[in-house]
Scaffold this motif. Sequence first.
Motif, mmCIF file in Angstrom:
data_model
loop_
_atom_site.group_PDB
_atom_site.id
_atom_site.type_symbol
_atom_site.label_atom_id
_atom_site.label_comp_id
_atom_site.label_asym_id
_atom_site.label_seq_id
_atom_site.Cartn_x
_atom_site.Cartn_y
_atom_site.Cartn_z
ATOM 1 N N LEU B 121 0.825 -1.209 0.000
ATOM 2 C CA LEU B 121 0.000 0.000 0.000
ATOM 3 C C LEU B 121 0.861 1.262 0.000
ATOM 4 C CD1 LEU B 121 -2.820 -1.182 2.390
ATOM 5 C CD2 LEU B 121 -3.131 -0.472 0.014
ATOM 6 N N ASN B 122 2.019 1.182 0.658
ATOM 7 C CA ASN B 122 2.959 2.314 0.610
ATOM 8 C C ASN B 122 3.454 2.525 -0.825
ATOM 9 O OD1 ASN B 122 4.574 1.590 3.809
ATOM 10 N ND2 ASN B 122 2.759 2.780 3.351
ATOM 11 N N PHE B 123 3.749 1.415 -1.513
ATOM 12 C CA PHE B 123 4.199 1.528 -2.905
ATOM 13 C C PHE B 123 3.112 2.140 -3.776
ATOM 14 C CE2 PHE B 123 7.439 -1.630 -1.681
ATOM 15 C CZ PHE B 123 8.551 -1.015 -2.220
ATOM 16 N N LEU B 124 1.876 1.704 -3.501
ATOM 17 C CA LEU B 124 0.758 2.231 -4.278
ATOM 18 C C LEU B 124 0.625 3.733 -4.038
ATOM 19 C CD1 LEU B 124 -1.541 1.458 -6.183
ATOM 20 C CD2 LEU B 124 -3.008 1.130 -4.180
ATOM 21 N N ASN B 125 0.804 4.122 -2.771
ATOM 22 C CA ASN B 125 0.747 5.547 -2.426
ATOM 23 C C ASN B 125 1.861 6.309 -3.150
ATOM 24 O OD1 ASN B 125 1.612 7.954 -0.696
ATOM 25 N ND2 ASN B 125 -0.404 7.484 0.175
ATOM 26 N N ASN B 163 -5.212 8.711 -2.999
ATOM 27 C CA ASN B 163 -3.914 8.546 -2.338
ATOM 28 C C ASN B 163 -3.315 9.914 -2.068
ATOM 29 O OD1 ASN B 163 -2.967 5.473 -2.687
ATOM 30 N ND2 ASN B 163 -4.050 6.099 -4.540
ATOM 31 N N TYR B 164 -2.836 10.144 -0.883
ATOM 32 C CA TYR B 164 -2.132 11.407 -0.628
ATOM 33 C C TYR B 164 -1.182 11.265 0.544
ATOM 34 C CZ TYR B 164 -5.719 12.260 2.994
ATOM 35 O OH TYR B 164 -6.546 12.167 4.078
ATOM 36 N N LYS B 165 -0.344 12.287 0.719
ATOM 37 C CA LYS B 165 0.640 12.293 1.802
ATOM 38 C C LYS B 165 0.535 13.594 2.574
ATOM 39 C CE LYS B 165 4.223 10.020 -1.025
ATOM 40 N NZ LYS B 165 4.288 8.611 -0.669
ATOM 41 N N ASN B 166 0.773 13.511 3.867
ATOM 42 C CA ASN B 166 0.857 14.719 4.696
ATOM 43 C C ASN B 166 2.195 14.736 5.420
ATOM 44 O OD1 ASN B 166 -1.848 15.281 4.112
ATOM 45 N ND2 ASN B 166 -2.554 14.135 5.905
ATOM 46 N N LEU B 167 2.623 15.953 5.714
ATOM 47 C CA LEU B 167 3.820 16.123 6.533
ATOM 48 C C LEU B 167 3.484 17.104 7.655
ATOM 49 C CD1 LEU B 167 6.942 15.957 7.050
ATOM 50 C CD2 LEU B 167 7.179 17.838 5.407
ATOM 51 N N ASN B 193 -5.959 5.951 0.814
ATOM 52 C CA ASN B 193 -4.666 5.406 1.225
ATOM 53 C C ASN B 193 -3.736 6.584 1.523
ATOM 54 O OD1 ASN B 193 -2.356 3.838 1.542
ATOM 55 N ND2 ASN B 193 -2.068 3.484 -0.664
ATOM 56 N N THR B 194 -3.411 6.753 2.799
ATOM 57 C CA THR B 194 -2.659 7.945 3.211
ATOM 58 C C THR B 194 -1.344 7.580 3.888
ATOM 59 O OG1 THR B 194 -4.814 8.866 3.771
ATOM 60 C CG2 THR B 194 -2.901 10.151 4.453
ATOM 61 N N ILE B 195 -0.341 8.386 3.639
ATOM 62 C CA ILE B 195 0.901 8.287 4.395
ATOM 63 C C ILE B 195 1.117 9.608 5.108
ATOM 64 C CG2 ILE B 195 3.426 8.145 4.246
ATOM 65 C CD1 ILE B 195 3.154 6.162 2.012
ATOM 66 N N GLU B 196 1.357 9.547 6.388
ATOM 67 C CA GLU B 196 1.574 10.778 7.142
ATOM 68 C C GLU B 196 2.911 10.698 7.860
ATOM 69 O OE1 GLU B 196 -1.931 12.992 8.616
ATOM 70 O OE2 GLU B 196 -1.176 12.323 10.555
ATOM 71 N N TYR B 219 -13.035 2.585 2.480
ATOM 72 C CA TYR B 219 -12.009 1.650 2.954
ATOM 73 C C TYR B 219 -10.739 2.474 3.159
ATOM 74 C CZ TYR B 219 -15.118 -2.136 1.576
ATOM 75 O OH TYR B 219 -16.181 -2.986 1.485
ATOM 76 N N PHE B 220 -10.348 2.648 4.411
ATOM 77 C CA PHE B 220 -9.256 3.566 4.729
ATOM 78 C C PHE B 220 -8.018 2.828 5.212
ATOM 79 C CE2 PHE B 220 -11.244 7.840 4.794
ATOM 80 C CZ PHE B 220 -12.577 7.473 4.624
ATOM 81 N N TYR B 221 -6.892 3.278 4.743
ATOM 82 C CA TYR B 221 -5.621 2.808 5.301
ATOM 83 C C TYR B 221 -4.755 4.034 5.532
ATOM 84 C CZ TYR B 221 -0.961 0.803 5.786
ATOM 85 O OH TYR B 221 0.282 0.482 6.254
ATOM 86 N N LYS B 222 -4.249 4.155 6.751
ATOM 87 C CA LYS B 222 -3.383 5.292 7.024
ATOM 88 C C LYS B 222 -2.115 4.807 7.705
ATOM 89 C CE LYS B 222 -3.526 10.036 8.520
ATOM 90 N NZ LYS B 222 -4.426 11.128 8.860
#
Lengths: 244, 414
Positions: B121-125, B163-167, B193-196, B219-222
């Motif tokens: 999922l990280n790769f997909l993000n 898909n998105y990312k936050n910092l 699908n989020t990466i923070e 369907y959430f993945y964080k």
Amino acid sequence: MLHIKNLEATIDKKHILKGLNLSIKPGEVHAIMGPNGSGKSTLANVLSGKTGYETKGQIQYNGESLNDLSTEERAQKGIFLAFQYPLEIPGVNTNIFLRTSLNSVLKAKGEKELDTLTFLKLIKEKAAELGIDEKFLSRQLNVGFSGGEKKKNEILQMKLLQPKLSILDETDSGLDIDALRIVADGVNSYKNTENAFLIITHYQRLLDYIKPDYVHVLSNGKIVKTGSADLGMQLEKTGYKNLI
Amino acid sequence: MKQFYDFKIEKIKNLSSKDKNLRKKNLEVFNKNGFPNKKDEDWKFTDLNKILSQNFKNIVNKDFSLKNKKLELIKEFEHNYISLLNGKLISSNFSYEEKNKISLENYNYNNKIIFDKKNSLNFLNDALATGGFSLEISKNYKLNKPLVIYNHFSNSLKETIVNYKNLIILNENSKLNLINYVNESIQENFMVNTIENIKIKKNSSLSNIFINNSKCNGYFYKYIQSNLEKNSNFENYLFSSGLKFNKIDIVVNFNEEHSKSSIFSALNLNNNEHQEIKTRINHNSPHCQSFQKIKDVLSDESKGVYQGKIFVKNNAQKTDAYQLSRALILDGNAEFDAKPELEIYADDVKCSHGSTSGSIDLNSIHYLKTRGIPEKEAYKMLINGFLIETLEKLAEGKLKNFLIKKLERQINGY
Ligand SMILES: Nc1ncnc2c1ncn2[C@@H]1O[C@H](COP(=O)(O)OP(=O)(O)OP(=O)(O)O)[C@@H](O)[C@H]1O
Ligand SMILES: [Mg+2]
């Protein structure tokens, strides 16, 4: 008010009540004494509508068969049980519990429910009468309460809900001398010609304060003897040996 | 199994050719592995691939046009806010703060972050992420009011993945209370699908609250990676009931001494909702404290999972780590799986963990009923009592009252 005829109760294959008869009229105080394990709490549980018992016989309460009523309906119709071992309920605030309880009963009776402020005023008064510190009311229900504090909390609930039939299961056990008097005063001040009490106890002490009209001896699932207040005093001296 | 997704880098506009190539590589890795299944130790209890294949026909990625969605602000307490639509920053308001102390920008995809974990999922993000934000709080600045992040999703998301990312950076001696708020009742199936990435510098404190106000079929993945410097504090409150599927995967790295982190979770799940909490607490430095308390109430065919790992490095003496999960299972078909793990290489540490699951106490129900309280209400009182305990450590006030109300709503029905 209450007529019990040939009541039998079995749980987990244990036959506990074996044909019990008892009649209580409004305004009366009945005491039940009897050896450990004779079925006193079982009787209280069955009257409260606790599930899990197989029962036979009849229980009439104000002309209605109790079998048809759920526990909450019984409570709403005025049956109150002060538990021998009040339960600790983590996470449930005592005040909120008391208000939910009172409002459920009021609602069932078709009366107006109390708003928070009116309720808090009322509960403050009642708590003061029993010498209960207000701080207890903002704690979790019975959690960490001492044995005596739990018992006082049961009587507070009784006074709040104003039941018609109050069943007190060993409310005196675990109370210090002062608390015993406060609890007894609580019962006496609430007693009137409309309501009745069924007091389960092991000690004459309590009956010195709350004078019963009848004393029954429960043994092996049956009432084996009924007498006046004197019977309690007699039992204190002789024990149950001669009766059983 | 039939292919139930079709992702295309071409759908993302304005990419440099270098970025495009990198994204393509990430997508290739994802396509090779697919969505995670139980063979992956991090997904031990959940075959996500199967769950998705049963609920989606063809998941795609899209380029969303930015439209303003009408904001329904929380009225119960004063707050600053950031509003995201499908992960994209659409508006913000910091009227309670000194403006020059806070910087908020669109996430900058030129700054690549190295993560200590790579799951598919990280790769997909990494392949598909657009949108998201970078938030930075200046040194010595403590926000006056909490910051609510309104997570909105458009109704046209059917069979779509976002898909998105936050910092988020808290510079030295700063403080922020974040509330991640989802208030959507979208019936269509969609994925998020989020990466923070969170950096908490010296003497700073972040509290991160997740709260949902309605049921939705998302369907959430964080995946949250946090790095803590000396004397910092990171609190998490997870009250995300209501989502069809949710997995929060938190990594806490204690990189310096005397820091604290806590994770409290209270979930009330029903129907076939599925929520997972996965934590990895890396005690890489001495004198740090970590605390985790996870509580689930499960009915119908719902499922709760907790995978919690505490890792204590050989130099991390005087570590104090606590971990507890408790589940109340109201229905024979509901399921709770817990896998607490300790991996300890230091000798002077205090670590405890426990996990229980059981049914509701019928004697307690009886007690409440003898006070005239109807059975349904009695259940709610006990469930509420069981879950509300996770809020104990939160400071009294309007925010806490708000959370209590929302938790009650999650229990009593929407
Ligand atoms: N669920 C149960 N399964 C099996 N036996 C039970 C159960 N509940 C009660 N009993 C038994 O039934 C008997 C009567 O119990 P009960 O609690 O009514 O006694 P009691 O008269 O109230 O005693 P005490 O004076 O000690 O309070 C006891 O022997 C008890 O062990
Ligand atoms: Mg007893």
